[in-house]
Scaffold this motif. Structure first.
Motif, PDB file in Angstrom:
ATOM      1  N   PRO A 143      47.477  -7.982  52.654  1.00  0.00           N
ATOM      2  CA  PRO A 143      47.284  -9.049  51.672  1.00  0.00           C
ATOM      3  C   PRO A 143      48.193  -8.864  50.460  1.00  0.00           C
ATOM      4  N   ALA A 144      48.597  -9.992  49.879  1.00  0.00           N
ATOM      5  CA  ALA A 144      49.437  -9.974  48.688  1.00  0.00           C
ATOM      6  C   ALA A 144      48.796 -10.846  47.612  1.00  0.00           C
ATOM      7  N   PRO A 145      48.798 -10.391  46.356  1.00  0.00           N
ATOM      8  CA  PRO A 145      48.187 -11.181  45.286  1.00  0.00           C
ATOM      9  C   PRO A 145      48.723 -12.605  45.177  1.00  0.00           C
ATOM     10  N   ALA A 146      50.033 -12.795  45.377  1.00  0.00           N
ATOM     11  CA  ALA A 146      50.599 -14.144  45.258  1.00  0.00           C
ATOM     12  C   ALA A 146      49.995 -15.085  46.301  1.00  0.00           C
ATOM     13  N   ARG A 147      49.799 -14.570  47.516  1.00  0.00           N
ATOM     14  CA  ARG A 147      49.250 -15.417  48.572  1.00  0.00           C
ATOM     15  C   ARG A 147      47.743 -15.588  48.415  1.00  0.00           C
ATOM     16  N   MET A 148      47.059 -14.584  47.874  1.00  0.00           N
ATOM     17  CA  MET A 148      45.640 -14.744  47.566  1.00  0.00           C
ATOM     18  C   MET A 148      45.456 -15.803  46.484  1.00  0.00           C
ATOM     19  N   TYR A 149      46.315 -15.784  45.496  1.00  0.00           N
ATOM     20  CA  TYR A 149      46.279 -16.779  44.416  1.00  0.00           C
ATOM     21  C   TYR A 149      46.523 -18.175  44.989  1.00  0.00           C
ATOM     22  N   ASP A 150      47.461 -18.275  45.920  1.00  0.00           N
ATOM     23  CA  ASP A 150      47.707 -19.546  46.597  1.00  0.00           C
ATOM     24  C   ASP A 150      46.440 -20.040  47.298  1.00  0.00           C
ATOM     25  N   TYR A 151      45.707 -19.133  47.905  1.00  0.00           N
ATOM     26  CA  TYR A 151      44.450 -19.489  48.575  1.00  0.00           C
ATOM     27  C   TYR A 151      43.410 -19.965  47.567  1.00  0.00           C
ATOM     28  N   TYR A 152      43.307 -19.284  46.426  1.00  0.00           N
ATOM     29  CA  TYR A 152      42.366 -19.712  45.383  1.00  0.00           C
ATOM     30  C   TYR A 152      42.655 -21.162  44.966  1.00  0.00           C
ATOM     31  N   GLY A 166      43.866 -23.460  46.786  1.00  0.00           N
ATOM     32  CA  GLY A 166      43.772 -24.401  47.899  1.00  0.00           C
ATOM     33  C   GLY A 166      45.076 -24.592  48.646  1.00  0.00           C
ATOM     34  N   GLY A 167      46.022 -23.658  48.475  1.00  0.00           N
ATOM     35  CA  GLY A 167      47.307 -23.760  49.156  1.00  0.00           C
ATOM     36  C   GLY A 167      47.222 -23.342  50.610  1.00  0.00           C
ATOM     37  N   SER A 168      48.328 -23.529  51.315  1.00  0.00           N
ATOM     38  CA  SER A 168      48.359 -23.259  52.757  1.00  0.00           C
ATOM     39  C   SER A 168      49.337 -22.159  53.139  1.00  0.00           C
ATOM     40  N   HIS A 169      50.014 -21.553  52.168  1.00  0.00           N
ATOM     41  CA  HIS A 169      50.999 -20.531  52.487  1.00  0.00           C
ATOM     42  C   HIS A 169      50.394 -19.139  52.265  1.00  0.00           C
ATOM     43  N   ASN A 170      49.437 -18.838  53.127  1.00  0.00           N
ATOM     44  CA  ASN A 170      48.775 -17.541  53.099  1.00  0.00           C
ATOM     45  C   ASN A 170      48.381 -17.191  54.526  1.00  0.00           C
ATOM     46  N   PHE A 171      48.099 -15.917  54.739  1.00  0.00           N
ATOM     47  CA  PHE A 171      47.777 -15.428  56.070  1.00  0.00           C
ATOM     48  C   PHE A 171      46.303 -15.061  56.160  1.00  0.00           C
ATOM     49  N   ALA A 172      45.864 -14.774  57.372  1.00  0.00           N
ATOM     50  CA  ALA A 172      44.459 -14.432  57.574  1.00  0.00           C
ATOM     51  C   ALA A 172      44.047 -13.236  56.720  1.00  0.00           C
ATOM     52  N   VAL A 203      57.338 -14.560  50.785  1.00  0.00           N
ATOM     53  CA  VAL A 203      56.832 -15.898  51.068  1.00  0.00           C
ATOM     54  C   VAL A 203      57.013 -16.780  49.842  1.00  0.00           C
ATOM     55  N   ALA A 204      56.664 -16.257  48.682  1.00  0.00           N
ATOM     56  CA  ALA A 204      56.845 -17.015  47.445  1.00  0.00           C
ATOM     57  C   ALA A 204      58.312 -17.355  47.231  1.00  0.00           C
ATOM     58  N   VAL A 205      59.187 -16.391  47.462  1.00  0.00           N
ATOM     59  CA  VAL A 205      60.620 -16.605  47.259  1.00  0.00           C
ATOM     60  C   VAL A 205      61.148 -17.641  48.244  1.00  0.00           C
ATOM     61  N   ALA A 206      60.774 -17.515  49.522  1.00  0.00           N
ATOM     62  CA  ALA A 206      61.269 -18.447  50.541  1.00  0.00           C
ATOM     63  C   ALA A 206      60.847 -19.877  50.239  1.00  0.00           C
ATOM     64  N   HIS A 207      59.581 -20.062  49.856  1.00  0.00           N
ATOM     65  CA  HIS A 207      59.108 -21.413  49.583  1.00  0.00           C
ATOM     66  C   HIS A 207      59.653 -21.952  48.276  1.00  0.00           C
ATOM     67  N   SER A 208      59.870 -21.100  47.308  1.00  0.00           N
ATOM     68  CA  SER A 208      60.499 -21.539  46.065  1.00  0.00           C
ATOM     69  C   SER A 208      61.919 -22.021  46.336  1.00  0.00           C
ATOM     70  N   LEU A 248      58.271 -14.694  35.386  1.00  0.00           N
ATOM     71  CA  LEU A 248      58.108 -13.448  36.122  1.00  0.00           C
ATOM     72  C   LEU A 248      56.811 -13.462  36.922  1.00  0.00           C
ATOM     73  N   GLY A 249      56.900 -13.078  38.201  1.00  0.00           N
ATOM     74  CA  GLY A 249      55.725 -13.141  39.056  1.00  0.00           C
ATOM     75  C   GLY A 249      55.283 -14.575  39.251  1.00  0.00           C
ATOM     76  N   ALA A 250      56.238 -15.435  39.529  1.00  0.00           N
ATOM     77  CA  ALA A 250      55.993 -16.889  39.543  1.00  0.00           C
ATOM     78  C   ALA A 250      55.072 -17.330  40.665  1.00  0.00           C
ATOM     79  N   GLY A 251      55.022 -16.576  41.766  1.00  0.00           N
ATOM     80  CA  GLY A 251      54.122 -16.924  42.859  1.00  0.00           C
ATOM     81  C   GLY A 251      54.646 -18.030  43.750  1.00  0.00           C
ATOM     82  N   ILE A 252      53.747 -18.569  44.561  1.00  0.00           N
ATOM     83  CA  ILE A 252      54.092 -19.601  45.535  1.00  0.00           C
ATOM     84  C   ILE A 252      54.084 -20.966  44.853  1.00  0.00           C
ATOM     85  N   PRO A 253      55.082 -21.805  45.127  1.00  0.00           N
ATOM     86  CA  PRO A 253      55.183 -23.091  44.434  1.00  0.00           C
ATOM     87  C   PRO A 253      53.940 -23.964  44.606  1.00  0.00           C
TER      88      PRO A 253
END
Length: 270
Positions: A17-26, A28-34, A110-115, A79-84
């Protein structure tokens, strides 16, 4: 093993797990893993208000960026911009200052690729894959777009609490301060253990399983990260109390600062 989505870069460990993707889940985003969702659910079991806190953090971002533009600052180092997500820094800034320039920095691929996908062809933006603790590299890259002889707003939203004490977060903040001129800004949000210390400790324990651990800090400890800066009124306060939008609807957490347990501030570089 979790099946790798087509949009996930090959280098990403989708089992950790990564904080950026957990934040995306909080949010309601879709760019996170199980694995991200599983740990985020554990975090929400400890702190059910986490999605509301994430949305309040985004709302503060919009207010802080708008304040910067009002002060004549139209360059942003996020800094630490996260997933768009909707309402990114460059979108808020461009509505108010069309020539605003924004550099996004994150260490999550993942954050970088989607940004980079989102910003392909968008003028005055750049995405840097880096850890904010490597300030020399970040600044070297950012100088490709930002003019550090003019004021820059350094944004650290919900990220400094992922810099552990042993990595000297005050020195990290100071590295960016020294790179900017007087009149530049620093905006931050930071988790605190001032209100619910035992629950915050439980959250820190959850995040031990993520790629970056969480460290809540007191009001005094967060203030100690800011030498060389002058806090803009109302100072370091609960994020919902920093120049709230008068047109915002009722607060979902009834204005209870203990349920947010996060401070926010904007400061001016002296």
């Amino acid at each position: 093993m979790t099946q790798r989505p087509s949009w996930a870069p090959d280098e990403v460990d989708i089992e950790r797990p990564a904080p950026a993707r957990m934040y995306d889940y909080y949010l309601g985003g879709s760019h996170n893993f199980a694995a991200d969702r599983e740990l985020a659910e554990q975090a929400m079991a400890v702190w059910p208000d986490s999605p509301h806190i994430a949305r309040a953090n985004r709302a503060f971002l919009r207010r802080a960026v708008a304040f910067a533009v009002e002060q004549g600052v139209s360059q942003f180092l996020d800094l630490g911009a996260g997933i768009p997500t909707v309402g990114n820094t460059h979108e808020v800034a461009a509505r108010l200052a069309p020539q605003a320039r924004t550099v996004y920095v994150d260490n999550d691929l993942v954050a970088v690729a989607h940004s980079r996908s989102l910003l392909d062809g968008v003028a005055n933006t750049m995405v840097v894959h880096a850890d904010l603790r490597d300030a020399d590299f970040v600044l070297e890259q950012a100088r490709g777009l930002l003019d550090f002889s003019q004021p820059v707003a350094v944004l650290t939203f919900a990220v400094l609490h992922f810099v552990p004490d042993e990595d000297d977060p005050a020195a990290v903040v100071d590295a960016y301060r020294r790179a900017t001129v007087p009149g530049s800004l620093l905006a931050l949000t930071h988790a605190t253990d001032d209100f619910q210390p035992e629950r915050l400790r439980d959250m820190e324990n959850v995040y031990r399983s993520a790629s970056a651990g969480l460290t809540g800090r007191s009001h005094a400890q967060i203030t100690a990260l800011l030498p060389g800066y002058e806090l803009v009124p109302p100072g370091l306060v609960c994020m919902i109390h920093w120049r709230p939008d008068p047109d915002a609807g009722p607060d979902p957490l009834d204005g209870d600062v203990s349920r947010y347990s996060a401070y926010a501030a904007v400061a001016v570089r002296k």
